[in-house]
Design a protein around this motif. Structure first.
Motif, PDB file in Angstrom:
ATOM      1  N   VAL A 260       0.840  -1.203   0.000  1.00 32.04           N
ATOM      2  CA  VAL A 260       0.000   0.000   0.000  1.00 32.04           C
ATOM      3  C   VAL A 260       0.875   1.253   0.000  1.00 32.04           C
ATOM      4  O   VAL A 260       0.582   2.233  -0.687  1.00 32.04           O
ATOM      5  CB  VAL A 260      -0.956  -0.003   1.207  1.00 32.04           C
ATOM      6  CG1 VAL A 260      -1.782   1.279   1.249  1.00 32.04           C
ATOM      7  CG2 VAL A 260      -1.879  -1.218   1.167  1.00 32.04           C
ATOM      8  N   VAL A 261       1.972   1.224   0.769  1.00 38.35           N
ATOM      9  CA  VAL A 261       2.896   2.364   0.789  1.00 38.35           C
ATOM     10  C   VAL A 261       3.477   2.598  -0.610  1.00 38.35           C
ATOM     11  O   VAL A 261       3.593   3.742  -1.062  1.00 38.35           O
ATOM     12  CB  VAL A 261       4.033   2.132   1.807  1.00 38.35           C
ATOM     13  CG1 VAL A 261       5.083   3.230   1.714  1.00 38.35           C
ATOM     14  CG2 VAL A 261       3.467   2.068   3.224  1.00 38.35           C
ATOM     15  N   ILE A 262       3.831   1.519  -1.310  1.00 40.22           N
ATOM     16  CA  ILE A 262       4.328   1.659  -2.685  1.00 40.22           C
ATOM     17  C   ILE A 262       3.275   2.319  -3.565  1.00 40.22           C
ATOM     18  O   ILE A 262       3.575   3.222  -4.357  1.00 40.22           O
ATOM     19  CB  ILE A 262       4.742   0.288  -3.256  1.00 40.22           C
ATOM     20  CG1 ILE A 262       6.004  -0.236  -2.561  1.00 40.22           C
ATOM     21  CG2 ILE A 262       4.970   0.379  -4.761  1.00 40.22           C
ATOM     22  CD1 ILE A 262       6.486  -1.567  -3.076  1.00 40.22           C
ATOM     23  N   LEU A 263       2.019   1.890  -3.433  1.00 38.74           N
ATOM     24  CA  LEU A 263       0.962   2.504  -4.228  1.00 38.74           C
ATOM     25  C   LEU A 263       0.794   3.972  -3.885  1.00 38.74           C
ATOM     26  O   LEU A 263       0.490   4.794  -4.754  1.00 38.74           O
ATOM     27  CB  LEU A 263      -0.352   1.742  -4.009  1.00 38.74           C
ATOM     28  CG  LEU A 263      -0.366   0.264  -4.418  1.00 38.74           C
ATOM     29  CD1 LEU A 263      -1.760  -0.313  -4.255  1.00 38.74           C
ATOM     30  CD2 LEU A 263       0.093   0.094  -5.858  1.00 38.74           C
ATOM     31  N   GLU A 264       0.978   4.331  -2.613  1.00 39.40           N
ATOM     32  CA  GLU A 264       0.942   5.750  -2.237  1.00 39.40           C
ATOM     33  C   GLU A 264       2.043   6.522  -2.954  1.00 39.40           C
ATOM     34  O   GLU A 264       1.816   7.640  -3.453  1.00 39.40           O
ATOM     35  CB  GLU A 264       1.128   5.900  -0.728  1.00 39.40           C
ATOM     36  CG  GLU A 264      -0.089   5.581   0.110  1.00 39.40           C
ATOM     37  CD  GLU A 264       0.154   5.889   1.575  1.00 39.40           C
ATOM     38  OE1 GLU A 264       0.019   7.050   1.970  1.00 39.40           O
ATOM     39  OE2 GLU A 264       0.498   4.950   2.313  1.00 39.40           O
ATOM     40  N   LEU A 265       3.256   5.959  -2.984  1.00 38.37           N
ATOM     41  CA  LEU A 265       4.383   6.637  -3.620  1.00 38.37           C
ATOM     42  C   LEU A 265       4.143   6.821  -5.119  1.00 38.37           C
ATOM     43  O   LEU A 265       4.523   7.843  -5.697  1.00 38.37           O
ATOM     44  CB  LEU A 265       5.670   5.844  -3.394  1.00 38.37           C
ATOM     45  CG  LEU A 265       6.222   5.860  -1.966  1.00 38.37           C
ATOM     46  CD1 LEU A 265       7.302   4.799  -1.802  1.00 38.37           C
ATOM     47  CD2 LEU A 265       6.784   7.233  -1.626  1.00 38.37           C
ATOM     48  N   VAL A 266       3.529   5.846  -5.748  1.00 37.72           N
ATOM     49  CA  VAL A 266       3.293   5.908  -7.196  1.00 37.72           C
ATOM     50  C   VAL A 266       2.136   6.842  -7.536  1.00 37.72           C
ATOM     51  O   VAL A 266       2.209   7.623  -8.491  1.00 37.72           O
ATOM     52  CB  VAL A 266       3.039   4.496  -7.753  1.00 37.72           C
ATOM     53  CG1 VAL A 266       2.545   4.567  -9.191  1.00 37.72           C
ATOM     54  CG2 VAL A 266       4.303   3.653  -7.675  1.00 37.72           C
TER      55      VAL A 266
ATOM     56  N   VAL B  34       7.632  -0.364 -10.579  1.00 38.92           N
ATOM     57  CA  VAL B  34       7.440  -0.305  -9.132  1.00 38.92           C
ATOM     58  C   VAL B  34       5.960  -0.464  -8.783  1.00 38.92           C
ATOM     59  O   VAL B  34       5.613  -1.094  -7.782  1.00 38.92           O
ATOM     60  CB  VAL B  34       8.002   1.025  -8.581  1.00 38.92           C
ATOM     61  CG1 VAL B  34       7.684   1.174  -7.103  1.00 38.92           C
ATOM     62  CG2 VAL B  34       9.509   1.087  -8.799  1.00 38.92           C
ATOM     63  N   LEU B  35       5.082   0.086  -9.618  1.00 40.77           N
ATOM     64  CA  LEU B  35       3.642  -0.099  -9.412  1.00 40.77           C
ATOM     65  C   LEU B  35       3.286  -1.585  -9.429  1.00 40.77           C
ATOM     66  O   LEU B  35       2.504  -2.070  -8.593  1.00 40.77           O
ATOM     67  CB  LEU B  35       2.867   0.647 -10.499  1.00 40.77           C
ATOM     68  CG  LEU B  35       1.356   0.424 -10.541  1.00 40.77           C
ATOM     69  CD1 LEU B  35       0.693   0.887  -9.262  1.00 40.77           C
ATOM     70  CD2 LEU B  35       0.737   1.142 -11.747  1.00 40.77           C
TER      71      LEU B  35
END
Length: 998
Positions: A887-893, A940-941
């Motif tokens: 979820v954090v990765i999705l926030e960053l993207v 990354v997504l």
């Protein structure tokens, strides 16, 4: 009896038929055992059929045509998993074994030395762990050994100095933590030595490496190197690629290096090298790329360096002074010139780009002056032109308007003037055009209709005038249009509503007039709208309340009239300013509050619950009555002030006495060597130093006497617990959060886990003292107006750092630790945006008894981050953290919150999946991110989506997540990347003498 004779003859014939007596040979049986030992989810080994007589036609198998024996096994990218299949060494004539990019795990067995015929061994990009077997050196004919991208640890065995024929060894991206092995200097046959990206003990480059006279490639990137570069490296006459980047090397560049006449590429960036370039650089006649950026080099750039047939010259972030040599313009192969962040003065060479196909020019942040050379795009290949923060003057050359190859133009913060050439406005491939803070005049050209790829148009603080052309609506990819502090006039064209991707429109401090377009709701992605200090009039369109992602609205200083749109109260605005207009009528109910008073100042016709905005015409006060009231108020104020001062003096004396008593009651427990005492902390715990607060207490910033800062979390206990309800919601007893934090962080030592200096306790209060993170939490920064500070390279760095921190918890702690509350607000950022995982108040040790995930009594975690299975099974294991990190990765993207009203019933994970299916990836990626990183962002997504798989079994381990993220990084740094199974660009791979190797 006569009847049975023909039948017996028939079966005898059948059994003796050649078609039936054939069976799989011994080598095939060995390979069948290999197949049975591996997990093969993609059925890559389907063709390995035991009904065949020989394995020579099987996938990945090659045989010697003369002997029909197996000579090569290549299962690259086959997605097989399992331990290394030692039985494969029973193939006596096996010369090549390639298992690149699979999930081969466990340790590499000692009996690999039984593969006696091996010449080529590639086990890169797998999950192998533990120490390297010393028996590898017993392979008599081994010439190529690639173990890149695994998790090998410990020291490299001393036996590796005994290789007799080894030509290539690559141990990149592992966990070797011993000393850089000098014994490799004994392997005289080496042509490539690559030890990059390992956490070696800090040490010098072994002088023995100078004995490797056959060496062509030496990569020691990020190997904790210290000291000076040894002179002995100058003896490597066959060297083509020397990379010593990202270390702590200091001292001068040795003069002996100019003897490496064959060198093509030299990379020294990100060290502390000093002094001048050595004389004799002109001897490096094969040099194509030199990167000595981010060092402390001084002196002028030598003319002889500029006469080389360079393709890339990167010398940024040094201390070069003086002019740029004119001879640099004569280099025929120069395609990349990056000299930013130096002290260069004077003008650029007049003929720069005339004799070379220049592609990238970056001279930003210098003291350069003069005009922009007209020859920069002479060869028609210039892609990036970066010249910000200099003193360039004059006009933009008209020739740049014909440079159709340009993709990025940044000329901001100079002294350029005149009109921008029409062709520059319409460059078809440019996605960023930045002309900020110059002295440009004239109007925005109608040719902008041709800028079909333009995403960012930044022309603030100039003297542009005239109307915004109607053709602006043709630039459909425009994400940001900033033109504040100019002299633009006229109305906003209706066509501007066609900009469906627009996220930021800033036109404040101009001379715009007329009405706003009525169908403003078509800007569905608009995040920021600033039209302040113009002459706009008419009503504020009702559609503005439908801009669901708008969080910054400033229409102040205009002539708007009519009512405030009712829909504004539905928006979640960080800033609302409608001051100094002619608005009237009642305010929307949720805006008619004192907290919004400053948003409506200067609108005399507004009424509502904010009484001070309304003129009271029903009552008149006599001047005498008003004077009496004022006198009484002044007298009462004086009495009040005197009383407060006396109370404060008594209270201060009381606090001093109480503090003197209380200090003796504190107990200090330290986890690192401290340069401060608990009393120094206690003195600074006042409200002026509060930087955050929550249900469990407050966080203070404390500046110590030595100038360093620490963060202090204050938790209340005993009778003063203010966080019991929060604790119980998170599944812990009221004191367990403190105990878990101390127990976990007190024994952890990792660069990506926040450091706990010490804890201080009394009966009623508990303090946790951490290292101070200047940039706060990722969540606060990413989802605020400062989110623009986080460009994609920074976000990628944050993702890798936090992934490595979690991987340490899951895989390197004994027993493993599950964080249970991974979220962007628990990832803290230091001054360089390095990430640290924080807040271990609900962390749990994983049950290693083999009984499966431990069941918790209640759910811990935060909404939007909780794994689906955790919500209904209450089972705790590492997979829950992996979901949260996804979820954090999705926030960053995406730049989105994990829970947002725009999503409706969905959370961020479901919204991303739905949007990808219905609208495509461009609708998901944060529009603030530059388009040039789109490929890396998409990869990354995908990692984020894999981590948030609904089924825990489909989520990769945290160690695998780190590896996948690093693979994306390898594409940014191509020398650590593999393409088609080969390292590039100067990777030695000679298989000419391996017989029938495929």
């Amino acid at each position: 009896m006569v009847f049975f004779i023909p039948i017996i003859f028939f079966f005898t014939t059948l059994l003796s038929s050649p078609a039936t007596i054939l069976c799989l040979n011994q080598e095939g049986l060995y390979l069948q055992r290999v197949k049975n030992s591996l997990d093969d989810p993609d059925s890559a080994l389907f063709s390995w059929n035991d009904r065949d007589d020989t394995p020579c036609s099987w996938f990945g198998i090659s045989c010697n045509p003369s002997t029909s024996s197996v000579s090569s096994v290549d299962l690259s990218n086959a997605n097989v998993a399992g331990p290394f299949p030692s039985v494969i060494c029973h193939l006596e004539n096996l010369t090549s074994l390639v298992l690149y990019n699979n999930s081969i795990n466990s340790t590499l067995p000692l009996d690999i030395s039984s593969c006696r015929s091996l010449r080529y061994l590639d086990l890169s990009q797998n999950l192998l762990t533990g120490a390297l077997p010393h028996t590898l050196a017993d392979l008599p004919d081994l010439r190529h050994l690639d173990l890149t991208g695994n998790n090998f640890s410990g020291e490299i065995p001393n036996s590796f100095g005994r290789f007799q024929k080894l030509e290539v060894i690559s141990l990149v991206y592992n966990l070797f933590d011993g000393s850089l092995p000098a014994f490799f200097g004994n392997v005289s046959s080496l042509k490539m030595l690559n030890l990059s990206y390992n956490p070696f003990v800090p040490g010098r480059i072994p002088a023995e490496f100078g004995n490797l006279t056959e060496l062509e490639v030496l990569w020691l990137t990020d190997c904790s190197l210290v000291g000076e570069i040894p002179d002995s490296l100058g003896r490597l006459k066959k060297m083509k690629d020397l990379d010593l980047a990202i270390n702590n090397l200091h001292g001068p560049i040795p003069s002996s290096l100019v003897g490496m006449s064959s060198v093509v590429q030299i990379e020294f960036y990100n060290n502390s090298l000093s002094g001048n370039f050595p004389p004799g650089m002109s001897n490096l006649t094969s040099l194509r790329l030199l990167d000595a950026s981010m060092n402390e080099l001084s002196g002028p750039i030598p003319d002889e360096l500029c006469s080389l047939p360079l393709e890339s010259l990167n010398l940024y972030e040094n201390r070069f002074e003086g002019k740029l040599p004119a001879s640099i313009a004569d280099s025929p192969n120069l395609y990349e010139l990056r000299l930013f962040k130096n002290f260069l003065t004077g003008a650029l060479p007049e003929n720069l780009g005339k004799n070379s196909a220049l592609k990238w020019l970056d001279v930003s942040s210098n003291k350069l002056s003069g005009e922009i050379p007209a020859t920069l795009c002479e060869k028609g290949e210039l892609e990036e032109l970066l010249m910000i923060q200099n003193s360039f003057s004059g006009k933009i050359p008209a020739s740049l308007g014909d440079c159709g190859s340009l993709t990025r133009v940044r000329l901001g913060h100079n002294k350029l003037s005149g009109e921008v050439p029409a062709g520059v406005w319409g460059l078809p491939r440019v996605y960023l055009l930045e002309l900020v803070e110059n002295q440009f005049s004239g109007s925005i050209g109608k040719t902008i209709a041709g800028a079909t790829n333009l995403s960012l148009l930044l022309i603030s603080r100039n003297n542009f005038s005239g109307e915004i052309p109607d053709k602006i609506g043709w630039v459909e990819n425009l994400v940001e249009f900033s033109a504040d502090h100019n002299r633009l006039s006229g109305a906003l064209p209706e066509s501007i509503l066609n900009l469906g991707q627009l996220g930021n429109l800033d036109l404040h401090n101009n001379q715009l007039s007329g009405k706003l377009p009525s169908k403003i709701e078509s800007w569905k992605k608009l995040n920021e709208l600033n039209l302040a200090n113009n002459q706009l009039s008419g009503k504020i369109p009702d559609g503005i309340g439908k801009l669901s992602v708008l969080n910054y609205l400033d229409l102040s200083g205009n002539q708007f009239s009519g009512k405030v749109p009712l829909g504004l109260q539905n928006l979640k605005l960080n800033l609302l300013n409608l001051s100094r207009n002619h608005l009237s009528g009642d305010l929307p109910p949720s805006l008619a509050k004192d907290m919004y008073k400053n948003s409506f100042l200067g609108n005399t016709g507004l009424c509502g619950s904010i009484k001070s905005l309304c003129e009271n015409t029903t009552q008149t006060k006599s001047q005498g009555y008003i004077w009496v009231l004022r006198s009484m108020f002044i007298l009462a104020s004086l009495v009040f002030v005197v009383g407060v001062v006396l109370f404060y003096l008594k209270y201060r004396n009381f606090k001093k006495a109480k503090r003197a008593i209380d200090k003796s009651k504190w107990t200090l427990m330290s986890f690192h060597k401290l340069g401060f005492s608990e009393y120094e902390i206690l003195e600074c715990l006042d409200e002026d130093n509060v930087i955050g607060s929550g249900a469990s207490g407050k966080v203070y910033k404390v500046v110590l006497g030595n100038g360093e800062a620490v963060a202090v979390k204050k938790l209340w206990g005993g009778a003063k617990r203010a966080c019991e309800s929060e604790d119980l919601e998170k599944g812990r007893a009221p004191d367990d959060g403190f105990e878990a934090e101390v127990e976990t962080l007190g024994k952890i030592r990792h660069k990506n886990i926040v450091k706990l200096w010490c804890c201080c306790t009394t009966r009623d209060c508990k303090l946790l003292v951490y290292e101070y993170m200047p940039n706060g939490s990722l969540g606060d920064l990413l989802h605020s107006r400062k989110g623009g500070l986080l460009d994609w390279p920074t976000r990628y760095k944050i993702a890798v750092d936090s992934a490595e921190g979690l991987s340490y918890l899951h895989h390197d702690c004994v027993p493993p630790i599950v964080h249970r509350d991974v979220k962007s607000n628990n990832i803290l950022l230091d001054g360089d945006f390095g990430a640290r995982v924080a807040d271990f108040g609900v962390a749990k040790v994983v049950d290693m008894s083999g009984k499966g995930p431990k069941s918790m009594s209640v759910i811990a975690g935060s909404c939007g981050y909780i794994a689906p299975e955790y919500a209904y099974t209450l089972r705790v294991n590492e997979k829950s953290d992996i979901y949260s990190f996804g979820v954090v990765i999705l926030e960053l993207v995406t730049g989105r919150l994990p829970i947002d009203p725009e999503f409706g019933e969905k959370d961020l994970v479901k919204w991303v999946c739905t949007s990808l299916d219905q609208k495509g990836v461009d609708d998901v990626i944060d529009p603030k991110l530059e388009a040039c990183y789109r490929a890396e962002i998409c990869k990354v997504l995908n990692i984020g989506l894999v981590c948030t798989s609904p089924l825990p079994i489909n989520r990769p381990s945290m160690r695998r997540v780190v590896k996948m993220l690093q693979e994306v990084g390898m594409e940014i740094h191509p020398k650590a990347n593999k393409k088609d199974g080969k390292l590039s660009p100067y990777y030695y791979e000679d298989t000419s003498d391996l017989g029938s190797v495929a």
